[in-house]
Design a protein around this motif. Structure first.
Motif, PDB file in Angstrom:
ATOM      1  N   THR A 357     -45.633 -35.109  79.612  1.00 22.24           N
ATOM      2  CA  THR A 357     -44.780 -33.916  79.521  1.00 22.24           C
ATOM      3  C   THR A 357     -45.595 -32.723  79.031  1.00 22.24           C
ATOM      4  OG1 THR A 357     -44.118 -34.498  77.261  1.00 22.24           O
ATOM      5  CG2 THR A 357     -42.698 -35.260  79.051  1.00 22.24           C
ATOM      6  N   GLY A 358     -45.075 -31.528  79.262  1.00 20.37           N
ATOM      7  CA  GLY A 358     -45.747 -30.316  78.804  1.00 20.37           C
ATOM      8  C   GLY A 358     -45.628 -30.153  77.302  1.00 20.37           C
ATOM      9  N   SER A 359     -46.429 -29.237  76.744  1.00 20.58           N
ATOM     10  CA  SER A 359     -46.501 -29.070  75.292  1.00 20.58           C
ATOM     11  C   SER A 359     -45.190 -28.589  74.687  1.00 20.58           C
ATOM     12  CB  SER A 359     -47.636 -28.110  74.932  1.00 20.58           C
ATOM     13  OG  SER A 359     -47.452 -26.858  75.569  1.00 20.58           O
ATOM     14  N   VAL A 360     -44.528 -27.615  75.338  1.00 22.89           N
ATOM     15  CA  VAL A 360     -43.277 -27.075  74.780  1.00 22.89           C
ATOM     16  C   VAL A 360     -42.183 -28.140  74.767  1.00 22.89           C
ATOM     17  CG1 VAL A 360     -41.450 -25.368  75.067  1.00 22.89           C
ATOM     18  CG2 VAL A 360     -43.828 -24.710  75.445  1.00 22.89           C
ATOM     19  N   ILE A 361     -42.055 -28.857  75.878  1.00 21.94           N
ATOM     20  CA  ILE A 361     -41.053 -29.927  75.943  1.00 21.94           C
ATOM     21  C   ILE A 361     -41.376 -31.003  74.916  1.00 21.94           C
ATOM     22  CG2 ILE A 361     -40.013 -31.705  77.398  1.00 21.94           C
ATOM     23  CD1 ILE A 361     -39.228 -28.878  78.131  1.00 21.94           C
ATOM     24  N   LEU A 364     -40.307 -29.830  71.487  1.00 23.19           N
ATOM     25  CA  LEU A 364     -38.855 -29.894  71.321  1.00 23.19           C
ATOM     26  C   LEU A 364     -38.394 -31.333  71.119  1.00 23.19           C
ATOM     27  CD1 LEU A 364     -36.053 -28.652  71.311  1.00 23.19           C
ATOM     28  CD2 LEU A 364     -36.052 -28.769  73.815  1.00 23.19           C
ATOM     29  N   ILE A 365     -38.900 -32.235  71.957  1.00 24.60           N
ATOM     30  CA  ILE A 365     -38.476 -33.638  71.850  1.00 24.60           C
ATOM     31  C   ILE A 365     -38.911 -34.228  70.518  1.00 24.60           C
ATOM     32  CG2 ILE A 365     -38.800 -35.956  72.804  1.00 24.60           C
ATOM     33  CD1 ILE A 365     -38.984 -34.694  75.570  1.00 24.60           C
ATOM     34  N   LEU A 366     -40.145 -33.950  70.110  1.00 21.99           N
ATOM     35  CA  LEU A 366     -40.621 -34.485  68.837  1.00 21.99           C
ATOM     36  C   LEU A 366     -39.840 -33.915  67.662  1.00 21.99           C
ATOM     37  CD1 LEU A 366     -44.503 -34.565  69.333  1.00 21.99           C
ATOM     38  CD2 LEU A 366     -42.951 -36.515  69.084  1.00 21.99           C
ATOM     39  N   PHE A 367     -39.500 -32.644  67.745  1.00 25.87           N
ATOM     40  CA  PHE A 367     -38.702 -32.001  66.707  1.00 25.87           C
ATOM     41  C   PHE A 367     -37.350 -32.710  66.571  1.00 25.87           C
ATOM     42  CE2 PHE A 367     -36.073 -28.177  65.354  1.00 25.87           C
ATOM     43  CZ  PHE A 367     -36.554 -28.162  64.051  1.00 25.87           C
ATOM     44  N   LEU A 368     -36.713 -32.978  67.703  1.00 23.32           N
ATOM     45  CA  LEU A 368     -35.421 -33.665  67.695  1.00 23.32           C
ATOM     46  C   LEU A 368     -35.566 -35.112  67.231  1.00 23.32           C
ATOM     47  CD1 LEU A 368     -33.907 -32.310  71.043  1.00 23.32           C
ATOM     48  CD2 LEU A 368     -33.352 -31.581  68.708  1.00 23.32           C
ATOM     49  N   ILE A 397     -54.111 -35.114  72.730  1.00 25.75           N
ATOM     50  CA  ILE A 397     -54.051 -35.343  74.179  1.00 25.75           C
ATOM     51  C   ILE A 397     -53.454 -34.136  74.893  1.00 25.75           C
ATOM     52  CG2 ILE A 397     -52.963 -36.751  75.973  1.00 25.75           C
ATOM     53  CD1 ILE A 397     -53.089 -39.109  74.012  1.00 25.75           C
ATOM     54  N   LEU A 398     -52.437 -33.529  74.287  1.00 26.09           N
ATOM     55  CA  LEU A 398     -51.705 -32.433  74.931  1.00 26.09           C
ATOM     56  C   LEU A 398     -52.240 -31.052  74.561  1.00 26.09           C
ATOM     57  CD1 LEU A 398     -48.090 -33.851  74.474  1.00 26.09           C
ATOM     58  CD2 LEU A 398     -49.476 -33.875  76.547  1.00 26.09           C
ATOM     59  N   GLY A 399     -53.276 -30.999  73.739  1.00 26.64           N
ATOM     60  CA  GLY A 399     -53.852 -29.716  73.377  1.00 26.64           C
ATOM     61  C   GLY A 399     -53.045 -28.937  72.361  1.00 26.64           C
TER      62      GLY A 399
END
Length: 470
Positions: A357-361, A364-368, A397-399
């Motif tokens: 997945t992209g960094s922004v997504i 958000l997912i990790l935050f939730l 991995i995701l920068g």
């Protein structure tokens, strides 16, 4: 309030029942979610046990949760939480000696005279004070001081919810910002290899933003309910409180020199505890010792009979025993999850989900996920040991900068410590302050939603500005 009106609200079960229901959920999940385990290795540089993210395997559950395991977890939860519980008992006992001496009442009366016409200033000062306590790591450690702050706010004519929010929200936003909070910031940064307490400037800015939002929200509610008491969440009690304040005839306590010294001693306890926790590495045993010393100090300075003081200390500690048990029961949830070996499985599934997945997504997912995971594992340092060894490598991995991931963890962890019913600290504060959980949720839910939204915006700002180690 009529019976009909009461039925309109949500009837929450007793906190002990709520914990046992969550424990029952864990038992059910233990039969659905396969057990798994990461290899754990000791980092030779940091001496911290880390997860080897390359070595995960499903394992056969050899120690299924049995009938007696469920109930012995309650005992073990209390035992494993003993350091926090004992500290709170010592603090409650010492503060009850201070309360019974009349020093608190005398100080409050003096403060109320000074505060006449300066109510907003007093509320703001108290919230900022508790925010500072929270940001240096005072979670449960700040709980014993909540009733003292509440007495001041309620004495100025505001309702119990305003009084409770002034101190509790302060602790929440301070602990979340974590400017020098070892339990979240320090532990997380150590795990991912960042200099401890780096990124200080960004966290200070976040703390100021959280303070402004919280103050505006609380003061708006305070102004509205004081103008129209019927709009209070605890309207019936507030009406009785105002009537009692109007009709009460009491003799004001004399603010003697010895009482002033006793209260200054309390300030010294706060400052000394903060310094000890940050500079000397003090834990709960040392904080308990500070309150024990303070109790002896009160006996001497206020010239109290030692035997009477000992009895008063015991009575004050006993008042907090029910909430101490609540803290232990909250720990029982984690004990069952450990026994079922389903924590590593959940973390492994998360890492697999986010790999592409992209960094922004991902943010958000990790935050939730951190917010949700906090329902089961309230301990900030304990949860960091579980999640950060996965979130750190995933960030690489995701920068995503490691500092951004630490900030994300802090913001996801902190606020819900003062919202989720599984938070032993919150239940201790509610019990000590005689505030109903449903009433607290009704008041704070919107505020915490706003704070979470702003927190995620700050996480994105940190990400796009490339917030680095320093």
């Amino acid at each position: 309030m009529s019976t009909k009106e009461k039925r309109k609200g949500i009837n929450f079960p007793h906190v002990y029942i709520m914990f046992m229901l969550v424990m029952l959920l864990v038992v059910v999940l233990s039969w659905i979610v396969p057990s798994g385990q990461y290899e754990r290795v000791v980092n030779p540089e940091t001496k911290i046990t880390e997860l080897n993210t390359e070595n995960f395997q499903y394992v056969e559950q050899t120690n299924a949760i049995g009938f007696m395991d469920f109930f012995t977890a309650l005992h073990n939860g209390v035992v494993q939480s003993a350091d926090i519980i004992v500290m709170l008992l010592f603090a409650s006992g010492a503060l009850y000696i201070l309360e019974k001496s009349g020093a608190i009442a005398a100080g409050i009366h003096k403060l109320l005279r000074v505060a006449a016409g300066k109510e907003i200033l007093i509320i703001s000062a108290l919230l900022i004070l508790f925010a500072i306590m929270g940001t240096i790591g005072f979670g449960e450690g700040g709980i014993p001081f909540i009733p003292l702050a509440m007495a001041v706010v309620m004495g100025m004519g505001y309702d119990r919810i305003t009084a409770f929010a002034t101190s509790t929200v302060g602790l929440a936003i301070g602990f979340t910002a974590g400017v020098v909070n070892f339990y979240t910031t320090g532990v997380s940064q150590t795990i991912v290899g960042l200099p401890i307490y780096s990124g200080l400037g960004f966290r200070i800015v976040a703390l100021v933003i959280f303070i402004v939002i919280s103050l505006l929200y609380i003061l708006n509610y305070a102004k509205k309910t004081k103008a129209d008491p019927s709009k209070s969440i605890v309207a019936a009690e507030y009406a009785e409180q105002l009537q009692g304040t109007t009709e009460a005839e009491y003799e004001e306590e004399e603010f003697t020199l010895s009482r002033k010294i006793a209260l200054l001693g309390l300030v010294a306890v706060l400052i000394g505890s903060a310094y000890g926790a940050i500079q000397l590495g003090w834990g709960m045993p040392q904080l308990s010792g500070v309150y024990a010393i303070y109790a002896v100090f009160l006996v001497i300075i206020l010239k109290i009979n030692p035997s009477e003081a000992a009895a008063t200390f015991g009575t004050g500690a006993a008042r907090l025993l029910p909430t101490g048990l609540a803290i232990g029961f909250a720990r029982s949830v984690m004990i069952l999850m450990d026994q079922a070996q389903i924590i590593d499985t959940a973390v492994h599934s998360l890492s697999q989900l986010l790999n592409n997945t992209g960094s922004v997504i991902t943010l958000l997912i990790l935050f939730l996920v951190v917010i949700f995971f906090n329902f089961f594992v309230v301990s900030g340092s304990g949860k960091a040991m579980i999640l950060m060894p996965i979130m750190g490598p995933l960030a690489k991995i995701l920068g995503i900068n490691q500092q951004v991931m630490v900030v994300l963890y802090q913001f996801g962890d902190g606020f819900t410590n003062y919202l989720w019913p599984t938070s032993g600290g919150l239940m201790a504060a509610l019990g000590m302050s005689n505030v109903d959980y449903a009433a607290w949720v009704k008041f704070s839910m919107k505020l915490f939603l706003i704070l979470h939204f702003v927190a995620f915006i700050l996480i994105l700002v940190a990400h796009y500005m490339g917030l680095g180690p320093f």
